[in-house]
Design an enzyme around this catalytic site. Structure first.
Site, PDB file in Angstrom:
ATOM      1  N   ASP A  63       0.845  -1.197   0.000  1.00 52.85           N
ATOM      2  CA  ASP A  63       0.000   0.000   0.000  1.00 52.85           C
ATOM      3  C   ASP A  63       0.879   1.244   0.000  1.00 52.85           C
ATOM      4  O   ASP A  63       0.778   2.097   0.870  1.00 52.85           O
ATOM      5  CB  ASP A  63      -0.941  -0.005   1.221  1.00 52.85           C
ATOM      6  CG  ASP A  63      -1.901   1.187   1.222  1.00 52.85           C
ATOM      7  OD1 ASP A  63      -2.216   1.701   0.135  1.00 52.85           O
ATOM      8  OD2 ASP A  63      -2.315   1.600   2.324  1.00 52.85           O
ATOM      9  N   ASN A 105      -1.807   4.601  12.722  1.00 55.32           N
ATOM     10  CA  ASN A 105      -3.168   4.075  12.830  1.00 55.32           C
ATOM     11  C   ASN A 105      -3.154   2.548  12.745  1.00 55.32           C
ATOM     12  O   ASN A 105      -3.968   1.867  13.360  1.00 55.32           O
ATOM     13  CB  ASN A 105      -4.036   4.664  11.721  1.00 55.32           C
ATOM     14  CG  ASN A 105      -5.363   3.977  11.570  1.00 55.32           C
ATOM     15  OD1 ASN A 105      -5.561   3.195  10.639  1.00 55.32           O
ATOM     16  ND2 ASN A 105      -6.264   4.217  12.497  1.00 55.32           N
ATOM     17  N   HIS A 106      -2.201   2.026  11.995  1.00 56.58           N
ATOM     18  CA  HIS A 106      -2.108   0.580  11.781  1.00 56.58           C
ATOM     19  C   HIS A 106      -0.658   0.214  11.480  1.00 56.58           C
ATOM     20  O   HIS A 106       0.195   1.091  11.337  1.00 56.58           O
ATOM     21  CB  HIS A 106      -3.014   0.156  10.617  1.00 56.58           C
ATOM     22  CG  HIS A 106      -2.723   0.926   9.354  1.00 56.58           C
ATOM     23  ND1 HIS A 106      -3.570   1.896   8.861  1.00 56.58           N
ATOM     24  CD2 HIS A 106      -1.673   0.915   8.497  1.00 56.58           C
ATOM     25  CE1 HIS A 106      -3.068   2.414   7.750  1.00 56.58           C
ATOM     26  NE2 HIS A 106      -1.912   1.835   7.512  1.00 56.58           N
ATOM     27  N   GLN A 172      -3.461  -4.611   6.977  1.00 54.64           N
ATOM     28  CA  GLN A 172      -3.074  -3.476   7.818  1.00 54.64           C
ATOM     29  C   GLN A 172      -3.889  -3.483   9.116  1.00 54.64           C
ATOM     30  O   GLN A 172      -4.817  -2.695   9.291  1.00 54.64           O
ATOM     31  CB  GLN A 172      -3.288  -2.154   7.065  1.00 54.64           C
ATOM     32  CG  GLN A 172      -2.362  -1.999   5.865  1.00 54.64           C
ATOM     33  CD  GLN A 172      -2.780  -0.859   4.953  1.00 54.64           C
ATOM     34  OE1 GLN A 172      -3.941  -0.705   4.616  1.00 54.64           O
ATOM     35  NE2 GLN A 172      -1.809  -0.067   4.545  1.00 54.64           N
ATOM     36  N   ARG A 202       3.718  14.488   9.473  1.00 52.08           N
ATOM     37  CA  ARG A 202       2.358  14.495   8.952  1.00 52.08           C
ATOM     38  C   ARG A 202       1.666  13.282   9.555  1.00 52.08           C
ATOM     39  O   ARG A 202       2.082  12.140   9.365  1.00 52.08           O
ATOM     40  CB  ARG A 202       2.355  14.406   7.438  1.00 52.08           C
ATOM     41  CG  ARG A 202       0.930  14.256   6.857  1.00 52.08           C
ATOM     42  CD  ARG A 202       0.976  13.251   5.748  1.00 52.08           C
ATOM     43  NE  ARG A 202      -0.314  12.998   5.138  1.00 52.08           N
ATOM     44  CZ  ARG A 202      -0.852  11.805   5.031  1.00 52.08           C
ATOM     45  NH1 ARG A 202      -0.247  10.738   5.530  1.00 52.08           N
ATOM     46  NH2 ARG A 202      -2.005  11.629   4.433  1.00 52.08           N
ATOM     47  N   ASP A 204      -0.857  10.663   9.683  1.00 51.16           N
ATOM     48  CA  ASP A 204      -1.740   9.987   8.733  1.00 51.16           C
ATOM     49  C   ASP A 204      -3.049   9.580   9.411  1.00 51.16           C
ATOM     50  O   ASP A 204      -3.051   9.062  10.527  1.00 51.16           O
ATOM     51  CB  ASP A 204      -1.035   8.739   8.182  1.00 51.16           C
ATOM     52  CG  ASP A 204      -1.845   8.016   7.134  1.00 51.16           C
ATOM     53  OD1 ASP A 204      -2.164   8.633   6.100  1.00 51.16           O
ATOM     54  OD2 ASP A 204      -2.172   6.833   7.356  1.00 51.16           O
ATOM     55  N   GLU A 246      -3.805  14.846   8.804  1.00 48.15           N
ATOM     56  CA  GLU A 246      -4.724  14.476   7.737  1.00 48.15           C
ATOM     57  C   GLU A 246      -6.089  14.262   8.382  1.00 48.15           C
ATOM     58  O   GLU A 246      -6.373  13.195   8.930  1.00 48.15           O
ATOM     59  CB  GLU A 246      -4.256  13.204   7.024  1.00 48.15           C
ATOM     60  CG  GLU A 246      -5.154  12.846   5.849  1.00 48.15           C
ATOM     61  CD  GLU A 246      -4.933  11.435   5.323  1.00 48.15           C
ATOM     62  OE1 GLU A 246      -5.193  11.206   4.131  1.00 48.15           O
ATOM     63  OE2 GLU A 246      -4.528  10.561   6.111  1.00 48.15           O
ATOM     64  N   ASP A 312      -2.953  11.121  -2.861  1.00 47.25           N
ATOM     65  CA  ASP A 312      -4.004  10.125  -2.675  1.00 47.25           C
ATOM     66  C   ASP A 312      -5.153  10.464  -3.619  1.00 47.25           C
ATOM     67  O   ASP A 312      -5.038  11.373  -4.441  1.00 47.25           O
ATOM     68  CB  ASP A 312      -4.503  10.137  -1.226  1.00 47.25           C
ATOM     69  CG  ASP A 312      -3.439   9.651  -0.253  1.00 47.25           C
ATOM     70  OD1 ASP A 312      -2.672   8.743  -0.631  1.00 47.25           O
ATOM     71  OD2 ASP A 312      -3.381  10.169   0.865  1.00 47.25           O
TER      72      ASP A 312
END
Length: 545
Positions: A63, A105-106, A172, A202, A204, A246, A312
């Protein structure tokens, strides 16, 4: 008491880079830190003051590097720690700061934490993730970020004999932020990279870090306290460091991520980006005015990072359906240009059909707003896209440095390239490249460089009082800043027609204004009268320099 200074990031010019697509320094076909270091003089000359690096950590790369398997490693594809340090030192010598992606986050399902967690339910790593022995309820955790590719946010692991939670891809697994040990791990990651000399991160998917995953025991009791803790730790270790979040939510929910200034210092301005394209689609300035009225005012020393496109998909899920449909009809009419029905996977220049007037206009809009402008590599030359590529790779094409082999990106054989540059059509590297545009004072690059210079010379963007004038023509937007008798107004004509617009000047005090680009002078004693070319823009200042 000494006067507090405006943080560096409020006046920054931020440039986003995917390292493996920017410049290949060792000839293996993949961009790397050696190549990036060699191109620092280009970024300095352009006027960039801060580089934002997309993930370059150890990763299986399923990813685009967001599936991190080692937070403390540099992916061998892009270089070594020495290469990274040389890059940081070179950036510092050019006066350029560096922020990097913090993806917490993961993790990847190949991360040692997850490998240990799935094999032993007694290890401390088990609680680093979110597990359920029984099939979780359908509503738990809502839907995947990738609804067209993932049918559930829970996947069954045969080794663990349990379900694990994931808002992104099934490879993930989500970290359990409610676990204090996980938050300590995040601080260790922050500390590690700060020691190299980065100026911030940054963050995420910030809302998902503290989001509801459907299991009460795995939700932090004080969600925003998590962000306060990360922000506080950053300031202790690197005073003046920044967290760029983000956060793509409805306007009323955005302000909570600033807190009182102790959480995130900058937020991506997703709302303004969507409404700018709506204004360009309708050739009407109204959507821009609407976006500015919707956005909450940041606390002191916080701000919006204003951008047009990132790397993205361009997400329109938080704006009215009618607005999204208007933008899609004009800028993404084909299904292959869209993603999950919510976003656009296109580059700025192709969306605007390569029309330099419109690209400049769009850049002028973000350059003239309060808060740092942010743009991604290649948009300053009108880099194209490759819609034959899957997912994000459509916009992450190699940088086009010249009309030579492989666009000057790499000396490797074409078959060894991480991705082929755009080689056909109006955006091919024979037509669009840095070398040619640097020689041409009328090129897109030259105009963007000029806008950046205008922006950087004027502290009024952060110190001044924001003003907006009502133009007589709906296609014209006029906004600006006033400070201690100085006035800067920026006018934009969103339409394809020549317009003559008037605006009352009751709210501001000024006699004459000078166009900083064309040098024409305008009477501003009572009423401002502007004649503007199609997609034209003017930067009008009470100070000529």
């Amino acid at each position: 008491m000494p006067e507090l200074k405006t943080p560096w990031y409020i006046d920054a010019v931020i440039y986003g880079i995917d390292v493996e697509k920017f410049a290949d320094g060792n000839g293996d076909g993949i961009g790397d830190f050696i190549g990036l270091t060699q191109r620092l003089s280009y970024l300095n000359d352009l006027g960039v003051t801060c580089i934002w690096l997309l993930p370059f950590y150890g990763s299986p790369d399923r990813d685009n590097g967001y599936d991190v398997s080692d937070f403390y490693a540099i992916n061998p594809k892009v270089g070594t720690r020495t290469d990274f340090l040389n890059f940081l030192h070179g950036a510092g010598e050019h006066g350029i700061r560096v922020i990097i992606d913090l993806v917490v986050n993961h993790t990847s399902n190949e991360h040692p934490w997850f490998e240990a967690a799935r094999r032993d339910d007694k290890t401390r790593f088990r609680d680093y993730y979110v597990w359920s022995r029984d099939p979780p309820p359908v509503e738990a955790g809502a839907t995947s970020i990738f609804p067209g590719e993932e049918t559930s946010v829970w996947s069954y692991d045969e080794v663990a004999r349990a379900y694990y939670f994931h808002k992104f891809y099934h490879f993930q697994p989500e970290l359990n932020i409610a676990n204090p040990q996980v938050r300590q791990e995040i601080e260790r990651v922050v500390d590690y990279w700060l020691a190299f000399g980065v100026s911030g991160f940054r963050l995420d998917a910030a809302p998902l870090i503290i989001g509801d995953n459907g299991l009460e025991r795995a939700n932090p009791r004080d969600p925003h306290g998590v962000l306060r803790d990360i922000g506080s730790y950053l300031q202790k270790r690197r005073p003046g460091g920044v967290l760029l979040g983000e956060v793509n939510l409805e306007p009323e929910g955005m302000g909570r991520f600033f807190g009182e200034g102790e959480q995130l210092g900058l937020l991506f301005n997703f709302m303004l980006a969507c409404y700018i394209f709506a204004a360009m689609a309708k050739e009407d300035a109204g959507p821009i005015h609407e976006a500015l009225s919707l956005l909450p005012e940041p606390p002191p020393f916080c701000g919006w990072a204003n951008f047009l496109r990132n790397l993205d998909d361009f997400d329109f899920s938080r704006v009215p359906a009618e607005l999204k449909e208007q933008v899609f009809k004009v800028f993404a009419p084909e299904e292959r240009m869209q993603v999950f029905g919510r976003g656009i996977r296109r580059r700025l220049a192709p969306m605007l059909k390569g029309d330099q007037r419109r690209i400049e206009l769009a850049f002028s809009l973000i350059m003239s707003m309060r808060g740092p402008p942010l743009f991604v590599y290649g948009d300053e030359i009108g880099l194209g896209e490759d819609l034959s590529q899957p997912g994000r790779n459509s916009v992450r094409v190699p940088m086009q440095w010249s009309a030579e082999k492989n666009a000057g990106f790499s000396k490797a054989n074409v078959g060894d390239l991480v991705q082929r540059p755009v080689s056909s059509g109006p955006f091919s590297y024979e037509h669009v490249n840095v070398a040619d545009q640097q020689k041409n004072p009328r090129s897109l690059y030259s105009h963007i460089k000029r806008l950046i210079a205008l922006r950087r010379k004027r502290p009024i963007f952060s110190s001044g009082r924001f003003v907006r004038l009502n133009a007589s023509d709906p296609a014209v937007s006029i906004h600006g800043f006033e400070d201690a008798g100085s006035l800067l107004l920026v006018a934009h004509n969103l339409s394809s027609r020549e317009v003559t617009a008037e605006a009352e000047l009751d709210a501001v005090c000024c006699k004459r204004l000078t166009d900083l680009i064309g040098r024409a002078e305008y009477d501003a004693s009572m009423k401002l009268r502007l004649k503007m070319a199609p997609y034209g823009y003017l930067w009008l200042s009470s100070e000529e320099s």
